[in-house]
Write a protein that holds these residues in place. Sequence first.
Motif, PDB file in Angstrom:
ATOM      1  N   VAL A  84     -11.791  10.733  12.595  1.00 40.68           N
ATOM      2  CA  VAL A  84     -10.707  10.180  11.785  1.00 40.68           C
ATOM      3  C   VAL A  84     -11.320   9.675  10.486  1.00 40.68           C
ATOM      4  O   VAL A  84     -12.269   8.889  10.516  1.00 40.68           O
ATOM      5  N   ASN A  85     -10.787  10.139   9.381  1.00 39.07           N
ATOM      6  CA  ASN A  85     -11.240   9.691   8.068  1.00 39.07           C
ATOM      7  C   ASN A  85     -10.102   9.007   7.347  1.00 39.07           C
ATOM      8  O   ASN A  85      -8.941   9.360   7.531  1.00 39.07           O
ATOM      9  N   LYS A  86     -10.457   8.065   6.506  1.00 39.66           N
ATOM     10  CA  LYS A  86      -9.464   7.334   5.742  1.00 39.66           C
ATOM     11  C   LYS A  86      -8.916   8.224   4.633  1.00 39.66           C
ATOM     12  O   LYS A  86      -9.657   8.906   3.936  1.00 39.66           O
ATOM     13  N   GLY A  87      -7.601   8.232   4.487  1.00 35.85           N
ATOM     14  CA  GLY A  87      -6.956   9.007   3.432  1.00 35.85           C
ATOM     15  C   GLY A  87      -6.561   8.115   2.272  1.00 35.85           C
ATOM     16  O   GLY A  87      -7.026   6.977   2.143  1.00 35.85           O
ATOM     17  N   THR A  88      -5.696   8.625   1.459  1.00 41.29           N
ATOM     18  CA  THR A  88      -5.241   7.833   0.320  1.00 41.29           C
ATOM     19  C   THR A  88      -4.250   6.777   0.787  1.00 41.29           C
ATOM     20  O   THR A  88      -3.646   6.891   1.856  1.00 41.29           O
ATOM     21  N   THR A  89      -4.085   5.753  -0.032  1.00 45.48           N
ATOM     22  CA  THR A  89      -3.128   4.693   0.267  1.00 45.48           C
ATOM     23  C   THR A  89      -1.909   4.877  -0.616  1.00 45.48           C
ATOM     24  O   THR A  89      -2.033   4.917  -1.845  1.00 45.48           O
ATOM     25  N   LEU A 103       3.852  -5.391  -4.043  1.00 45.39           N
ATOM     26  CA  LEU A 103       3.200  -4.119  -3.750  1.00 45.39           C
ATOM     27  C   LEU A 103       3.124  -3.888  -2.239  1.00 45.39           C
ATOM     28  O   LEU A 103       2.627  -4.745  -1.504  1.00 45.39           O
ATOM     29  N   ILE A 104       3.639  -2.745  -1.798  1.00 42.07           N
ATOM     30  CA  ILE A 104       3.557  -2.351  -0.389  1.00 42.07           C
ATOM     31  C   ILE A 104       2.535  -1.235  -0.293  1.00 42.07           C
ATOM     32  O   ILE A 104       2.652  -0.216  -0.986  1.00 42.07           O
ATOM     33  N   LYS A 105       1.513  -1.416   0.542  1.00 42.34           N
ATOM     34  CA  LYS A 105       0.463  -0.411   0.718  1.00 42.34           C
ATOM     35  C   LYS A 105       0.630   0.256   2.079  1.00 42.34           C
ATOM     36  O   LYS A 105       0.647  -0.419   3.104  1.00 42.34           O
ATOM     37  N   LYS A 106       0.750   1.586   2.075  1.00 38.64           N
ATOM     38  CA  LYS A 106       0.868   2.339   3.324  1.00 38.64           C
ATOM     39  C   LYS A 106      -0.362   3.238   3.461  1.00 38.64           C
ATOM     40  O   LYS A 106      -0.499   4.218   2.724  1.00 38.64           O
ATOM     41  N   PRO A 107      -1.257   2.921   4.396  1.00 32.79           N
ATOM     42  CA  PRO A 107      -2.476   3.720   4.532  1.00 32.79           C
ATOM     43  C   PRO A 107      -2.201   5.060   5.214  1.00 32.79           C
ATOM     44  O   PRO A 107      -1.266   5.199   6.012  1.00 32.79           O
TER      45      PRO A 107
END
Length: 146
Positions: A84-89, A103-107
């Motif tokens: 599993v790799n981190k994608g864009t937010t 600001l709402i951040k959705k990973p």
Amino acid sequence: MIKKKKWKDEVYAVGQYISMSAHKARKVIDQIRGRSYEETLMILEFMPYRACYPIFKLIYSAAANASHNRDFNKADLIIWKAEVNKGTTIKKLKPRARGRSYLIKKPTCHITIVLRDIYYYYDYYYDDDYETMIRNMKNPYYDPNA
């Protein structure tokens, strides 16, 4: 671009931009790494996490690739690699009182599932010691080519 070394007994499926944090997906992936295909489907079906459904779909897709493209038997597949790799937010602005915004951040995350045919691996690397093969495959630091 990084080229991956392809083995002839490996099939994979990649899910990109799945909307959940990498930490939550890793919690599920760590439970299924090194297990057989059928055992993995049973585990994912009864786990109570939201991350199970996209991982279930990816494993099902990788198994379909294995049976269609390489003529592997689904019962002989094991989860060889799962990462599993981190994608864009994804960032959104929510309007708040008095003209301000919040600001709402959705990973997002990228999940890669690699399946391997157990009998090809068994015939190639071992003569008759099945238990040693299974023990080595569950060791994350084991490299059969070393």
